[in-house]
Motif scaffolding. Structure first.
Motif, PDB file in Angstrom:
ATOM      1  N   THR A 503      91.149 -46.863  82.797  1.00 23.45           N
ATOM      2  CA  THR A 503      90.692 -47.863  81.988  1.00 23.45           C
ATOM      3  C   THR A 503      89.901 -49.362  82.142  1.00 23.45           C
ATOM      4  O   THR A 503      89.865 -50.155  81.231  1.00 23.45           O
ATOM      5  CB  THR A 503      91.703 -48.336  80.954  1.00 23.45           C
ATOM      6  N   SER A 504      89.335 -49.038  83.803  1.00 23.28           N
ATOM      7  CA  SER A 504      88.323 -50.795  83.561  1.00 23.28           C
ATOM      8  C   SER A 504      86.879 -49.983  82.746  1.00 23.28           C
ATOM      9  O   SER A 504      86.602 -51.562  82.851  1.00 23.28           O
ATOM     10  CB  SER A 504      88.086 -50.150  85.127  1.00 23.28           C
ATOM     11  N   ALA A 505      86.950 -49.051  82.370  1.00 25.41           N
ATOM     12  CA  ALA A 505      85.505 -49.257  81.571  1.00 25.41           C
ATOM     13  C   ALA A 505      85.600 -49.288  80.451  1.00 25.41           C
ATOM     14  O   ALA A 505      84.433 -48.326  79.622  1.00 25.41           O
ATOM     15  CB  ALA A 505      84.220 -48.369  82.407  1.00 25.41           C
ATOM     16  N   GLN A 506      86.372 -49.296  79.699  1.00 28.81           N
ATOM     17  CA  GLN A 506      87.294 -49.368  78.312  1.00 28.81           C
ATOM     18  C   GLN A 506      87.403 -50.766  77.613  1.00 28.81           C
ATOM     19  O   GLN A 506      87.487 -51.355  78.610  1.00 28.81           O
ATOM     20  CB  GLN A 506      88.205 -48.324  78.264  1.00 28.81           C
ATOM     21  N   ASP A 507      86.522 -50.050  76.330  1.00 33.03           N
ATOM     22  CA  ASP A 507      86.554 -51.521  75.883  1.00 33.03           C
ATOM     23  C   ASP A 507      88.088 -52.231  75.067  1.00 33.03           C
ATOM     24  O   ASP A 507      89.377 -51.189  75.188  1.00 33.03           O
ATOM     25  CB  ASP A 507      85.952 -52.050  74.700  1.00 33.03           C
ATOM     26  N   PRO A 508      88.704 -53.189  75.343  1.00 32.53           N
ATOM     27  CA  PRO A 508      89.888 -53.618  74.955  1.00 32.53           C
ATOM     28  C   PRO A 508      90.333 -52.503  73.615  1.00 32.53           C
ATOM     29  O   PRO A 508      91.953 -52.324  73.725  1.00 32.53           O
ATOM     30  CB  PRO A 508      90.441 -55.013  73.873  1.00 32.53           C
ATOM     31  N   LEU A 509      90.101 -52.661  72.236  1.00 30.66           N
ATOM     32  CA  LEU A 509      90.470 -51.014  71.589  1.00 30.66           C
ATOM     33  C   LEU A 509      90.888 -49.985  72.177  1.00 30.66           C
ATOM     34  O   LEU A 509      91.480 -49.807  72.280  1.00 30.66           O
ATOM     35  CB  LEU A 509      90.084 -51.078  70.114  1.00 30.66           C
ATOM     36  N   THR A 510      89.466 -49.070  72.452  1.00 35.81           N
ATOM     37  CA  THR A 510      90.157 -47.863  74.189  1.00 35.81           C
ATOM     38  C   THR A 510      90.956 -47.811  74.496  1.00 35.81           C
ATOM     39  O   THR A 510      91.673 -46.667  74.108  1.00 35.81           O
ATOM     40  CB  THR A 510      88.432 -47.695  74.219  1.00 35.81           C
ATOM     41  N   GLN A 511      90.827 -48.662  75.899  1.00 40.02           N
ATOM     42  CA  GLN A 511      91.820 -48.789  75.887  1.00 40.02           C
ATOM     43  C   GLN A 511      93.639 -49.045  75.252  1.00 40.02           C
ATOM     44  O   GLN A 511      94.079 -48.318  76.165  1.00 40.02           O
ATOM     45  CB  GLN A 511      92.193 -50.204  76.990  1.00 40.02           C
ATOM     46  N   ALA A 512      94.170 -50.219  74.561  1.00 39.89           N
ATOM     47  CA  ALA A 512      94.972 -49.983  73.903  1.00 39.89           C
ATOM     48  C   ALA A 512      95.592 -48.920  73.301  1.00 39.89           C
ATOM     49  O   ALA A 512      96.288 -48.336  73.424  1.00 39.89           O
ATOM     50  CB  ALA A 512      94.674 -51.251  72.798  1.00 39.89           C
ATOM     51  N   GLU A 513      94.438 -47.984  72.506  1.00 37.16           N
ATOM     52  CA  GLU A 513      94.546 -46.944  71.943  1.00 37.16           C
ATOM     53  C   GLU A 513      94.679 -45.652  72.817  1.00 37.16           C
ATOM     54  O   GLU A 513      95.516 -44.943  72.721  1.00 37.16           O
ATOM     55  CB  GLU A 513      92.781 -46.356  71.323  1.00 37.16           C
ATOM     56  N   ILE A 514      94.179 -45.864  74.239  1.00 38.54           N
ATOM     57  CA  ILE A 514      94.799 -44.957  74.854  1.00 38.54           C
ATOM     58  C   ILE A 514      95.813 -44.898  75.709  1.00 38.54           C
ATOM     59  O   ILE A 514      97.372 -44.171  75.626  1.00 38.54           O
ATOM     60  CB  ILE A 514      93.251 -44.387  75.726  1.00 38.54           C
ATOM     61  N   LEU A 515      96.513 -46.283  75.861  1.00 38.65           N
ATOM     62  CA  LEU A 515      97.973 -46.250  76.464  1.00 38.65           C
ATOM     63  C   LEU A 515      98.803 -46.398  75.221  1.00 38.65           C
ATOM     64  O   LEU A 515     100.020 -45.843  75.686  1.00 38.65           O
ATOM     65  CB  LEU A 515      97.708 -47.547  76.215  1.00 38.65           C
ATOM     66  N   ARG A 516      98.367 -46.531  74.098  1.00 35.42           N
ATOM     67  CA  ARG A 516      99.086 -46.333  72.901  1.00 35.42           C
ATOM     68  C   ARG A 516      99.915 -44.565  73.089  1.00 35.42           C
ATOM     69  O   ARG A 516     100.569 -43.618  72.273  1.00 35.42           O
ATOM     70  CB  ARG A 516      98.839 -46.017  71.245  1.00 35.42           C
ATOM     71  N   ARG A 517      98.715 -43.910  73.134  1.00 28.05           N
ATOM     72  CA  ARG A 517      98.777 -42.055  72.852  1.00 28.05           C
ATOM     73  C   ARG A 517      99.694 -41.249  74.117  1.00 28.05           C
ATOM     74  O   ARG A 517      99.517 -40.102  74.107  1.00 28.05           O
ATOM     75  CB  ARG A 517      97.054 -41.895  73.013  1.00 28.05           C
ATOM     76  N   MET A 518      99.569 -42.106  75.457  1.00 24.79           N
ATOM     77  CA  MET A 518      99.879 -41.925  76.410  1.00 24.79           C
ATOM     78  C   MET A 518     101.046 -40.712  76.720  1.00 24.79           C
ATOM     79  O   MET A 518     101.091 -40.019  76.616  1.00 24.79           O
ATOM     80  CB  MET A 518      99.549 -42.930  77.521  1.00 24.79           C
ATOM     81  N   PRO A 519     102.145 -41.288  75.931  1.00 25.13           N
ATOM     82  CA  PRO A 519     103.439 -40.984  76.176  1.00 25.13           C
ATOM     83  C   PRO A 519     103.637 -39.518  75.561  1.00 25.13           C
ATOM     84  O   PRO A 519     104.558 -39.087  75.616  1.00 25.13           O
ATOM     85  CB  PRO A 519     104.621 -42.407  75.661  1.00 25.13           C
ATOM     86  N   GLU A 520     102.848 -39.730  74.539  1.00 20.44           N
ATOM     87  CA  GLU A 520     102.755 -37.965  73.185  1.00 20.44           C
ATOM     88  C   GLU A 520     101.875 -37.610  75.116  1.00 20.44           C
ATOM     89  O   GLU A 520     101.724 -35.976  74.336  1.00 20.44           O
ATOM     90  CB  GLU A 520     102.042 -38.405  72.192  1.00 20.44           C
ATOM     91  N   ALA A 521     100.669 -37.771  74.924  1.00 24.15           N
ATOM     92  CA  ALA A 521     100.164 -36.895  76.211  1.00 24.15           C
ATOM     93  C   ALA A 521     100.794 -35.824  77.074  1.00 24.15           C
ATOM     94  O   ALA A 521     100.155 -35.250  77.951  1.00 24.15           O
ATOM     95  CB  ALA A 521      98.569 -37.321  76.683  1.00 24.15           C
ATOM     96  N   THR A 522     101.501 -36.900  77.860  1.00 15.45           N
ATOM     97  CA  THR A 522     101.956 -36.414  79.202  1.00 15.45           C
ATOM     98  C   THR A 522     104.046 -36.683  78.833  1.00 15.45           C
ATOM     99  O   THR A 522     104.065 -37.731  78.537  1.00 15.45           O
ATOM    100  CB  THR A 522     101.509 -36.870  80.247  1.00 15.45           C
ATOM    101  N   SER A 523     104.602 -36.061  79.882  1.00 14.95           N
ATOM    102  CA  SER A 523     105.861 -36.104  80.485  1.00 14.95           C
ATOM    103  C   SER A 523     105.987 -36.352  81.617  1.00 14.95           C
ATOM    104  O   SER A 523     107.508 -36.619  82.079  1.00 14.95           O
ATOM    105  CB  SER A 523     107.203 -34.841  80.039  1.00 14.95           C
ATOM    106  N   ALA A 524     104.989 -35.980  82.425  1.00 11.67           N
ATOM    107  CA  ALA A 524     104.441 -36.585  84.044  1.00 11.67           C
ATOM    108  C   ALA A 524     105.491 -38.148  83.871  1.00 11.67           C
ATOM    109  O   ALA A 524     105.030 -39.094  83.582  1.00 11.67           O
ATOM    110  CB  ALA A 524     103.520 -36.312  84.271  1.00 11.67           C
ATOM    111  N   THR A 525     105.757 -38.201  85.649  1.00 10.43           N
ATOM    112  CA  THR A 525     105.944 -39.293  86.467  1.00 10.43           C
ATOM    113  C   THR A 525     104.154 -39.896  86.451  1.00 10.43           C
ATOM    114  O   THR A 525     103.388 -39.652  86.828  1.00 10.43           O
ATOM    115  CB  THR A 525     106.605 -39.423  86.926  1.00 10.43           C
TER     116      THR A 525
END
Length: 560
Positions: A503-525
């Motif tokens: 997320t180093s090249a993401q703006d704060p809003l996009t970064q926050a949204e990526i992290l919010r969606r992550m639990p639904e995207a993967t069940s991996a470690t």
């Protein structure tokens, strides 16, 4: 090295033998095209009858046609064998490099490897297509000329011609032989260095432009170019000397043969027909010895390239496949635990230990962050887990199994790494997304893009998923490239997902949204290698790497 190349050529021995035979016939026809007119003139000088003009023309046309056909057969068979061997060499090189990857790229550089796989392999073609057959004919044709001279005129002229052939061959072979191999080896290395510099400049073109370092980088390339020029200059001098020697021996041969043969012809010991035939054999056999001249120019470069390829092929891998690999056992279908037990590691060629006695365990399905200053060893943990390198001490485990007991293919199939600067191939967005999951459906692809916040970008593109990205994803911004790589990582559905500053090249809003969606995207470690505190608020555990050691740290409070 020549024996090594001959061993490689065994599979094409039949075609190479055909090429040598066809070249022999070509040179014999060429010699006959000179010897036949000389025979006619000699018969006239001796007062003997000559064939009708029509017969002379027919013989000359037949010889010329035969020379053309045999030359075509030589080139066709020789190059067919050479190109087949080049294919085998490239496949062989890639097969040897695969166990060395990806550590070999870090240690040798992608530009040097590319130069070896292209230019060096192409130079070896010279040995197969332009060395073996010429070497055979360089022996057979002069030997035939000496035998014919002995038959026609006796031993005096034959021995004189033999001595001249031997002296010419020794001169052409020995001229600059000592320096040619060293110069060719230096040239091969310099060309590899030049390829690496250009590769680095293309990859870092934006940074070079921003920092105004174009002139500095150009000077580095110029220095290597000057080194290549110096090597080429020495080779040009040798080429000129060999060319002079290649013409000089013919003049010497004609002078010696005339000196020996003309008195015999005047005395009637031999006829002018025989003398002119012998004289015609000198330019007739010159193309055979010219192969030695060409050999002196091309063979050192071919051998130097072959030695470079062999060095690559014989390199020992940094990590070895287990003799008896065990199957991967994960605690859950979609996730696997990751653990480090007393791990110490230092990069080859350095004395500093990047990691010292690291102990770390991440439970299956957990989301953990690894933080630390640049160079502290965060990314090294990922490299050890995927066995780019093996630790000098301790164990790295996946699902409770030491990764050294797993086959490399199985290990890397269970781990996906998404890097800060992802590798993108030329082609469409769809092709890049399917790179690690070719069987993924359209619905799965679009779902992964939504989870990575990349769906809006695709919708804004006229061709959607089929949009062409250009070389190395040149048409995408840094943030878009990271989101595409994240979607590609989600699609792979491996039990362990490593996100290295994604997320180093993401703006704060996009970064926050990526992290919010992550639990639904993967069940991996999930292991997040990160700096930003915004990332840390979304993880269950934080591990800080400091001076090669690791310690657990409390994640920030949700509202921090």
């Amino acid at each position: 090295m020549i024996l090594h190349l001959l061993t490689l050529a065994r599979g094409s021995a039949g075609l190479l033998a055909l090429s040598a035979f066809a070249r022999t016939l070509t040179l014999l026809c060429g010699a006959a095209l000179l010897a036949y007119p000389a025979w006619l003139v000699g018969r006239l000088a001796d007062g003997q009858q000559v064939p009708p003009l029509g017969s002379v023309i027919a013989v000359m046309i037949t010889l010329a046609a035969a020379k053309g056909l045999t030359r075509y057969a030589e080139q066709l068979s020789g190059h067919t064998a050479a190109f087949a061997l080049l294919e085998q060499l490239r496949v062989r090189l890639y097969e040897k490099l695969i166990p060395l990857a990806p550590a070999v790229t870090a240690s040798r550089g992608s530009g040097r490897l590319l130069s070896a796989a292209t230019r060096d392999v192409d130079r070896v073609e010279v040995f197969f297509a332009h060395t073996l057959a010429p070497v055979v004919t360089a022996v057979v044709i002069p030997a035939t000329a000496v035998a014919l001279t002995w038959t026609l005129t006796g031993p005096a002229l034959a021995l004189g011609l033999l001595l001249i052939f031997l002296a010419a061959a020794a001169t052409l072979i020995g001229l600059g032989r000592r320096g040619a191999r060293a110069s060719s080896t230096a040239a091969v290395r310099a060309r590899g260095a030049l390829a690496q510099e250009i590769s680095d400049d293309l990859r870092g073109r934006q940074e070079i432009t921003i920092f105004g370092a174009q002139e500095q980088r150009a000077l580095r390339v110029d220095r290597i170019g000057a080194q290549i020029g110096e090597n080429s200059g020495g080779a040009s001098v040798l080429q000129g000397l060999r060319a002079a020697a290649g013409q000089g021996w013919q003049v010497l041969a004609l002078f010696v043969l005339l000196l020996l043969g003309l008195p015999q012809a005047q005395a009637g010991v031999i006829g002018y027909t025989e003398l002119l035939l012998v004289l015609a054999l000198v330019p007739g056999t010159a193309p055979a010895l010219a192969a030695i001249e060409a050999l002196g120019l091309s063979l050192p470069a071919a051998l130097a390239s072959a030695a470079n390829l062999r060095e690559l092929e014989e390199s020992s891998p940094e990590v070895a496949e287990p003799k008896h690999p065990v199957p991967v056992h994960t605690e859950h279908e979609a996730a696997a635990s990751v653990s480090f037990h007393g791990v110490s590691f230092g990069y080859p060629g350095t004395e500093r230990e990047v990691l010292q006695e690291v102990d770390l365990r991440i439970k299956p399905g957990a989301v953990a962050a690894v933080v630390g200053v640049s160079g502290s060893g965060k990314s090294t943990l990922a490299s050890l887990l995927t066995r780019v390198w093996d630790p000098q001490a301790g164990e790295v485990r996946l699902g409770g199994t030491d990764v050294r007991e797993l086959s490399l293919a199985a290990l890397r199939a269970h781990i996906t790494v998404v890097e800060q600067r992802p590798v993108l191939i030329s082609g469409s967005i769809r092709e890049n997304l399917l790179l690690g999951s070719p069987a993924a459906t359209e619905e799965q692809v679009l779902a992964a893009c939504r989870s990575a916040c990349f769906d809006g970008d695709i919708a804004a593109m006229p061709e959607g998923l089929d949009t062409q990205m250009g070389a190395e994803g040149a048409r995408l911004s840094g943030g878009q490239s990271q989101r595409l790589a994240l979607a590609r990582g989600y699609l792979r559905r491996s039990p362990v997902l490593i996100l290295d500053e994604i997320t180093s090249a993401q703006d704060p809003l996009t970064q926050a949204e990526i992290l919010r969606r992550m639990p639904e995207a993967t069940s991996a470690t999930v292991i997040m290698i990160a700096h930003r505190s915004a990332v840390l608020r979304h993880v269950s555990s934080v591990y800080e790497v400091d001076a090669g050691r690791i310690r657990a740290a409390a994640p920030p409070a949700a509202g921090a």
